[in-house]
Design a protein around this motif. Structure first.
Motif, PDB file in Angstrom:
ATOM      1  N   ARG A   8       0.829  -1.215   0.000  1.00 10.47           N
ATOM      2  CA  ARG A   8       0.000   0.000   0.000  1.00 10.47           C
ATOM      3  C   ARG A   8       0.861   1.261   0.000  1.00 10.47           C
ATOM      4  O   ARG A   8       0.517   2.249  -0.630  1.00 10.47           O
ATOM      5  CB  ARG A   8      -0.936   0.007   1.206  1.00 10.47           C
ATOM      6  N   GLU A   9       1.981   1.218   0.694  1.00 10.61           N
ATOM      7  CA  GLU A   9       2.888   2.370   0.735  1.00 10.61           C
ATOM      8  C   GLU A   9       3.628   2.550  -0.584  1.00 10.61           C
ATOM      9  O   GLU A   9       3.832   3.671  -1.042  1.00 10.61           O
ATOM     10  CB  GLU A   9       3.917   2.204   1.854  1.00 10.61           C
ATOM     11  N   TRP A  18      -8.036  -2.852  -7.144  1.00 12.48           N
ATOM     12  CA  TRP A  18      -6.605  -2.903  -6.850  1.00 12.48           C
ATOM     13  C   TRP A  18      -6.386  -3.076  -5.347  1.00 12.48           C
ATOM     14  O   TRP A  18      -5.605  -3.923  -4.914  1.00 12.48           O
ATOM     15  CB  TRP A  18      -5.951  -1.614  -7.355  1.00 12.48           C
ATOM     16  N   ASP A  19      -7.102  -2.269  -4.573  1.00 11.34           N
ATOM     17  CA  ASP A  19      -6.992  -2.353  -3.115  1.00 11.34           C
ATOM     18  C   ASP A  19      -7.444  -3.720  -2.606  1.00 11.34           C
ATOM     19  O   ASP A  19      -6.825  -4.289  -1.702  1.00 11.34           O
ATOM     20  CB  ASP A  19      -7.821  -1.248  -2.461  1.00 11.34           C
ATOM     21  N   ALA A  20      -8.505  -4.266  -3.199  1.00  8.61           N
ATOM     22  CA  ALA A  20      -8.997  -5.587  -2.803  1.00  8.61           C
ATOM     23  C   ALA A  20      -7.967  -6.663  -3.125  1.00  8.61           C
ATOM     24  O   ALA A  20      -7.806  -7.625  -2.366  1.00  8.61           O
ATOM     25  CB  ALA A  20     -10.327  -5.894  -3.486  1.00  8.61           C
ATOM     26  N   ALA A  21      -7.270  -6.508  -4.246  1.00  9.44           N
ATOM     27  CA  ALA A  21      -6.230  -7.470  -4.608  1.00  9.44           C
ATOM     28  C   ALA A  21      -5.122  -7.481  -3.562  1.00  9.44           C
ATOM     29  O   ALA A  21      -4.662  -8.545  -3.147  1.00  9.44           O
ATOM     30  CB  ALA A  21      -5.664  -7.140  -5.994  1.00  9.44           C
ATOM     31  N   ILE A  22      -4.707  -6.305  -3.127  1.00 10.30           N
ATOM     32  CA  ILE A  22      -3.679  -6.215  -2.080  1.00 10.30           C
ATOM     33  C   ILE A  22      -4.187  -6.869  -0.798  1.00 10.30           C
ATOM     34  O   ILE A  22      -3.479  -7.655  -0.167  1.00 10.30           O
ATOM     35  CB  ILE A  22      -3.259  -4.753  -1.830  1.00 10.30           C
ATOM     36  N   ALA A  24      -6.289  -9.199  -0.529  1.00 14.44           N
ATOM     37  CA  ALA A  24      -6.388 -10.647  -0.736  1.00 14.44           C
ATOM     38  C   ALA A  24      -5.017 -11.311  -0.770  1.00 14.44           C
ATOM     39  O   ALA A  24      -4.913 -12.531  -0.857  1.00 14.44           O
ATOM     40  CB  ALA A  24      -7.146 -10.938  -2.022  1.00 14.44           C
ATOM     41  N   GLY A  25      -3.952 -10.500  -0.734  1.00 17.52           N
ATOM     42  CA  GLY A  25      -2.610 -11.054  -0.707  1.00 17.52           C
ATOM     43  C   GLY A  25      -1.912 -11.111  -2.046  1.00 17.52           C
ATOM     44  O   GLY A  25      -0.864 -11.738  -2.171  1.00 17.52           O
ATOM     45  N   VAL A  26      -2.473 -10.451  -3.070  1.00 20.42           N
ATOM     46  CA  VAL A  26      -1.840 -10.426  -4.388  1.00 20.42           C
ATOM     47  C   VAL A  26      -0.627  -9.502  -4.334  1.00 20.42           C
ATOM     48  O   VAL A  26      -0.715  -8.373  -3.834  1.00 20.42           O
ATOM     49  CB  VAL A  26      -2.831  -9.941  -5.467  1.00 20.42           C
ATOM     50  N   ASP A  27       0.499  -9.975  -4.845  1.00 17.68           N
ATOM     51  CA  ASP A  27       1.706  -9.154  -4.905  1.00 17.68           C
ATOM     52  C   ASP A  27       1.610  -8.275  -6.153  1.00 17.68           C
ATOM     53  O   ASP A  27       1.992  -8.675  -7.250  1.00 17.68           O
ATOM     54  CB  ASP A  27       2.951 -10.035  -4.959  1.00 17.68           C
ATOM     55  N   VAL A  28       1.075  -7.083  -5.996  1.00 19.70           N
ATOM     56  CA  VAL A  28       0.841  -6.197  -7.134  1.00 19.70           C
ATOM     57  C   VAL A  28       2.140  -5.703  -7.765  1.00 19.70           C
ATOM     58  O   VAL A  28       2.122  -5.224  -8.896  1.00 19.70           O
ATOM     59  CB  VAL A  28      -0.077  -5.010  -6.753  1.00 19.70           C
ATOM     60  N   GLU A  33       5.436  -4.961 -12.722  1.00 19.66           N
ATOM     61  CA  GLU A  33       6.612  -5.356 -13.511  1.00 19.66           C
ATOM     62  C   GLU A  33       6.204  -5.932 -14.857  1.00 19.66           C
ATOM     63  O   GLU A  33       6.802  -5.606 -15.885  1.00 19.66           O
ATOM     64  CB  GLU A  33       7.439  -6.397 -12.746  1.00 19.66           C
ATOM     65  N   ASN A  34       5.193  -6.792 -14.867  1.00 22.42           N
ATOM     66  CA  ASN A  34       4.762  -7.409 -16.112  1.00 22.42           C
ATOM     67  C   ASN A  34       4.118  -6.410 -17.060  1.00 22.42           C
ATOM     68  O   ASN A  34       4.230  -6.544 -18.281  1.00 22.42           O
ATOM     69  CB  ASN A  34       3.828  -8.585 -15.842  1.00 22.42           C
ATOM     70  N   LEU A  35       3.470  -5.403 -16.527  1.00 23.25           N
ATOM     71  CA  LEU A  35       2.856  -4.391 -17.387  1.00 23.25           C
ATOM     72  C   LEU A  35       3.897  -3.501 -18.068  1.00 23.25           C
ATOM     73  O   LEU A  35       3.594  -2.850 -19.063  1.00 23.25           O
ATOM     74  CB  LEU A  35       1.858  -3.546 -16.595  1.00 23.25           C
TER      75      LEU A  35
END
Length: 68
Positions: A8-9, A18-22, A24-28, A33-35
């Protein structure tokens, strides 16, 4: 500080999904990097990962697939 707080920081919010993914434990960071890669670079990366997966599969499993 846990991983969610660090993400988040480090990454701005791109909205509730996006916030929900974080949460849920997704390493954004991996998404970011992939984008940055071109479509061709993404396909090359996928090909390398597929080759690695095939190389690491147990030998007996490969024989089962070949006889099917």
């Amino acid at each position: 500080m846990d991983m969610r707080e660090l993400l988040r920081e480090a990454y701005p919010s791109y909205g509730p999904d996006w916030d929900a993914a974080i949460e849920a434990g997704v390493d954004v960071s991996l998404l970011e990097e992939n984008l940055l890669l071109t479509p061709t670079e993404r396909l090359e990366q996928l090909q390398r990962m597929t080759e690695l997966y095939e190389a690491l599969r147990p030998h007996a499993e490969q024989q089962d697939d070949e006889t099917s």
